[in-house]
Design a protein around this motif. Structure first.
Motif, PDB file in Angstrom:
ATOM      1  N   SER A   1      -1.696  -1.949   0.704  1.00 27.62           N
ATOM      2  CA  SER A   1      -1.273  -2.456  -0.549  1.00 27.62           C
ATOM      3  C   SER A   1      -2.294  -3.335  -0.764  1.00 27.62           C
ATOM      4  O   SER A   1      -3.057  -4.012  -0.233  1.00 27.62           O
ATOM      5  N   SER A   2      -2.004  -3.921  -2.336  1.00 25.70           N
ATOM      6  CA  SER A   2      -2.558  -5.237  -2.586  1.00 25.70           C
ATOM      7  C   SER A   2      -1.856  -5.680  -3.819  1.00 25.70           C
ATOM      8  O   SER A   2      -0.971  -5.293  -4.424  1.00 25.70           O
ATOM      9  N   ILE A   3      -2.421  -7.090  -4.110  1.00 26.23           N
ATOM     10  CA  ILE A   3      -1.715  -7.915  -5.261  1.00 26.23           C
ATOM     11  C   ILE A   3      -2.478  -7.666  -6.488  1.00 26.23           C
ATOM     12  O   ILE A   3      -3.760  -7.848  -6.518  1.00 26.23           O
ATOM     13  N   LYS A   4      -1.568  -7.280  -7.601  1.00 26.44           N
ATOM     14  CA  LYS A   4      -2.402  -7.117  -8.815  1.00 26.44           C
ATOM     15  C   LYS A   4      -1.152  -7.881  -9.816  1.00 26.44           C
ATOM     16  O   LYS A   4      -0.300  -7.914  -9.630  1.00 26.44           O
ATOM     17  N   ASP A   5      -1.924  -8.178 -11.006  1.00 29.20           N
ATOM     18  CA  ASP A   5      -1.045  -8.897 -11.928  1.00 29.20           C
ATOM     19  C   ASP A   5      -0.716  -7.776 -13.070  1.00 29.20           C
ATOM     20  O   ASP A   5      -1.580  -6.773 -13.167  1.00 29.20           O
ATOM     21  N   LYS A   6       0.314  -7.925 -13.785  1.00 31.21           N
ATOM     22  CA  LYS A   6       0.735  -7.141 -14.829  1.00 31.21           C
ATOM     23  C   LYS A   6       1.372  -7.734 -15.827  1.00 31.21           C
ATOM     24  O   LYS A   6       2.144  -9.204 -15.649  1.00 31.21           O
ATOM     25  N   ILE A   7       1.295  -7.346 -17.100  1.00 29.43           N
ATOM     26  CA  ILE A   7       1.913  -8.210 -18.239  1.00 29.43           C
ATOM     27  C   ILE A   7       3.100  -7.453 -18.707  1.00 29.43           C
ATOM     28  O   ILE A   7       2.768  -6.186 -19.016  1.00 29.43           O
ATOM     29  N   LEU A   8       4.071  -8.225 -18.459  1.00 28.32           N
ATOM     30  CA  LEU A   8       5.283  -7.745 -19.331  1.00 28.32           C
ATOM     31  C   LEU A   8       5.737  -8.370 -20.696  1.00 28.32           C
ATOM     32  O   LEU A   8       5.824  -9.326 -20.799  1.00 28.32           O
TER      33      LEU A   8
ATOM     34  N   ILE B   1      15.823  -6.606 -18.455  1.00 30.33           N
ATOM     35  CA  ILE B   1      15.745  -5.814 -17.302  1.00 30.33           C
ATOM     36  C   ILE B   1      14.574  -5.055 -17.465  1.00 30.33           C
ATOM     37  O   ILE B   1      14.368  -4.217 -18.183  1.00 30.33           O
ATOM     38  N   PHE B   2      13.662  -5.154 -16.623  1.00 36.05           N
ATOM     39  CA  PHE B   2      12.304  -4.171 -16.263  1.00 36.05           C
ATOM     40  C   PHE B   2      12.653  -3.651 -14.827  1.00 36.05           C
ATOM     41  O   PHE B   2      12.662  -4.168 -13.701  1.00 36.05           O
ATOM     42  N   GLU B   3      13.033  -2.171 -14.870  1.00 39.12           N
ATOM     43  CA  GLU B   3      13.273  -1.532 -13.809  1.00 39.12           C
ATOM     44  C   GLU B   3      12.252  -1.367 -12.746  1.00 39.12           C
ATOM     45  O   GLU B   3      11.070  -0.956 -13.309  1.00 39.12           O
ATOM     46  N   LYS B   4      12.430  -1.780 -11.516  1.00 34.56           N
ATOM     47  CA  LYS B   4      11.256  -1.285 -10.420  1.00 34.56           C
ATOM     48  C   LYS B   4       9.892  -1.816 -10.699  1.00 34.56           C
ATOM     49  O   LYS B   4       8.790  -1.136 -10.547  1.00 34.56           O
ATOM     50  N   GLU B   5       9.987  -3.060 -11.184  1.00 37.57           N
ATOM     51  CA  GLU B   5       8.571  -3.785 -11.281  1.00 37.57           C
ATOM     52  C   GLU B   5       8.191  -4.667 -10.313  1.00 37.57           C
ATOM     53  O   GLU B   5       7.354  -5.510 -10.305  1.00 37.57           O
ATOM     54  N   GLY B   6       9.248  -4.606  -9.193  1.00 38.53           N
ATOM     55  CA  GLY B   6       8.884  -5.836  -8.019  1.00 38.53           C
ATOM     56  C   GLY B   6       7.937  -5.161  -7.228  1.00 38.53           C
ATOM     57  O   GLY B   6       7.147  -4.115  -7.444  1.00 38.53           O
ATOM     58  N   ASP B   7       7.707  -5.637  -6.033  1.00 38.17           N
ATOM     59  CA  ASP B   7       6.717  -5.222  -4.950  1.00 38.17           C
ATOM     60  C   ASP B   7       6.988  -3.884  -4.496  1.00 38.17           C
ATOM     61  O   ASP B   7       8.188  -3.525  -4.331  1.00 38.17           O
ATOM     62  N   GLN B   8       5.897  -3.146  -4.400  1.00 41.71           N
ATOM     63  CA  GLN B   8       5.941  -1.724  -4.021  1.00 41.71           C
ATOM     64  C   GLN B   8       6.002  -1.690  -2.347  1.00 41.71           C
ATOM     65  O   GLN B   8       5.232  -2.689  -1.879  1.00 41.71           O
ATOM     66  N   GLY B   9       6.406  -0.668  -1.710  1.00 40.36           N
ATOM     67  CA  GLY B   9       6.360  -0.687  -0.172  1.00 40.36           C
ATOM     68  C   GLY B   9       6.382   0.803   0.119  1.00 40.36           C
ATOM     69  O   GLY B   9       7.191   1.639  -0.737  1.00 40.36           O
ATOM     70  N   PRO B  10       6.037   1.327   1.373  1.00 37.17           N
ATOM     71  CA  PRO B  10       6.266   2.615   1.638  1.00 37.17           C
ATOM     72  C   PRO B  10       7.851   2.805   2.022  1.00 37.17           C
ATOM     73  O   PRO B  10       8.029   4.230   1.650  1.00 37.17           O
TER      74      PRO B  10
ATOM     75  N   ARG C   1       3.003  -6.742  -5.188  1.00 40.36           N
ATOM     76  CA  ARG C   1       2.275  -5.983  -4.472  1.00 40.36           C
ATOM     77  C   ARG C   1       2.244  -4.542  -4.758  1.00 40.36           C
ATOM     78  O   ARG C   1       3.544  -4.024  -5.024  1.00 40.36           O
ATOM     79  N   VAL C   2       1.280  -3.669  -4.952  1.00 36.09           N
ATOM     80  CA  VAL C   2       1.595  -2.284  -5.232  1.00 36.09           C
ATOM     81  C   VAL C   2       0.807  -1.559  -4.248  1.00 36.09           C
ATOM     82  O   VAL C   2      -0.071  -2.067  -3.654  1.00 36.09           O
ATOM     83  N   MET C   3       1.077  -0.473  -4.071  1.00 36.96           N
ATOM     84  CA  MET C   3       0.656   0.724  -3.094  1.00 36.96           C
ATOM     85  C   MET C   3      -0.794   1.173  -3.516  1.00 36.96           C
ATOM     86  O   MET C   3      -1.127   1.482  -4.933  1.00 36.96           O
ATOM     87  N   ASN C   4      -1.781   1.238  -2.394  1.00 35.86           N
ATOM     88  CA  ASN C   4      -2.905   1.854  -2.995  1.00 35.86           C
ATOM     89  C   ASN C   4      -2.818   3.385  -2.854  1.00 35.86           C
ATOM     90  O   ASN C   4      -1.834   4.069  -2.505  1.00 35.86           O
ATOM     91  N   GLU C   5      -3.896   3.971  -3.158  1.00 36.42           N
ATOM     92  CA  GLU C   5      -3.771   5.368  -3.311  1.00 36.42           C
ATOM     93  C   GLU C   5      -3.755   6.062  -1.945  1.00 36.42           C
ATOM     94  O   GLU C   5      -3.168   7.228  -1.826  1.00 36.42           O
ATOM     95  N   ASP C   6      -4.050   5.437  -0.949  1.00 30.23           N
ATOM     96  CA  ASP C   6      -4.016   5.994   0.295  1.00 30.23           C
ATOM     97  C   ASP C   6      -2.352   6.252   0.737  1.00 30.23           C
ATOM     98  O   ASP C   6      -1.899   6.898   1.596  1.00 30.23           O
ATOM     99  N   GLY C   7      -1.464   5.580   0.162  1.00 26.76           N
ATOM    100  CA  GLY C   7      -0.235   5.535   0.603  1.00 26.76           C
ATOM    101  C   GLY C   7       0.321   4.696   1.582  1.00 26.76           C
ATOM    102  O   GLY C   7       1.514   4.752   1.987  1.00 26.76           O
TER     103      GLY C   7
END
Length: 280
Positions: A137-144, A159-168, A128-134
């Motif tokens: 949020s929405s679900i997006k895929d990412k390749i590590l 370790i991939f730092e801070k790659e989990g769900d985002q939140g306010p 889950r990543v935060m949208n531009e409005d802050g």
């Protein structure tokens, strides 16, 4: 009141330290910095602990110093040993820092060949990543991409730092991949050494022979054995084991263990011949 704002700040002399701290916290919880700027009616005291008004002249830092005894409004909310404690301010804790979500661990299963040669693995995650409005949020895929180094061992952590769900109100969790080595049909591993078990019959165990072993990189080793193979016998081939991750040019050893297959039965003539051979 004109252009001045008033905040009741004087503490009743009969109030205990606990009453004072409780009143301070309650006032800041309710009104915050904006409350100090705009003013709090003087009749909002706490059990009579606040008696006189305070004139605000546009300097919130000065208010904090007078109100809390310092510039930090959270200064009274530390544990006695100096550590942070959670005061529940909208996801803030301690000295006003956001909490980080707990790490997310996932196993990364790798073949022994992957750990021998090294390789690159690409892992797709959905988060889950935060949208531009802050706010939304929405679900997006990412390749590590994980670069596997030759010689990595079971339990190696990537370790991939801070790659989990985002939140306010939180810091994204770290994502951790933990190396798990798959079983291999021919080799097992001990640290940097490779272990190979070779089946032979009793005749070979008592006489000389040579054996062929295919390595992890596809070479065929021809290894002579001129000793008598007993139950604890091993053949060590230096430098044919796993590479060391710190210096892949340095490798462990190949250690060959033997499983001797004894005949299930012998004829009388066979027993006699064996006795004669062993008495020589």
């Amino acid at each position: 009141m004109g252009g001045d704002y008033y905040v009741s700040l004087e503490i009743n002399r009969n109030a205990t330290d606990a009453d004072i701290k409780k009143a301070k916290k309650a006032t800041y919880d309710k009104f915050g910095e904006e409350g100090l700027k705009r003013g709090i009616p003087s009749d909002l005291g706490v059990n009579g602990a606040w008696t006189e008004g305070y004139t605000f002249h546009g300097n919130p830092e000065k208010i904090f110093r007078s109100f809390f005894g310092g510039d930090n409004p959270f200064g009274d909310f530390y544990a006695e040993d100096g550590s942070d404690i959670d005061v529940g301010f909208g996801g803030l804790c301690g000295r006003g820092m956001r909490k980080q979500d707990a790490p997310i661990e996932r196993d990364l299963h790798l073949a022994l060949e992957d750990l021998f040669h090294g390789c690159t693995k690409k892992m797709k995650i959905s988060r889950r990543v935060m949208n531009e409005d802050g706010y939304t949020s929405s679900i997006k895929d990412k390749i590590l991409s994980i670069n596997i180094k030759p010689g990595w061992r079971q339990g190696t952590r990537i370790i991939f730092e801070k790659e989990g769900d985002q939140g306010p109100n939180c810091i994204p969790a770290d994502i951790i991949f933990v190396v798990q080595q798959k079983n291999h049909p021919r080799f097992s591993r001990q640290e940097h050494n490779l272990i190979y078990t070779y089946d032979i019959d009793l005749e070979k165990a008592l006489t000389s022979f040579s054996m062929e072993i295919e390595t992890l990189d596809g070479r065929l080793l021809n290894i002579p054995v001129n000793d008598i193979v007993h139950s604890n016998y091993t053949k060590v081939v230096p430098g044919e084991g796993m590479p060391q991750s710190a210096d892949p040019s340095c490798r462990g050893d190949l250690i060959v263990k033997f499983h001797v297959k004894f005949p299930e039965k012998l004829s009388l003539k066979g027993k006699r011949l064996i006795k004669q051979a062993l008495t020589l």
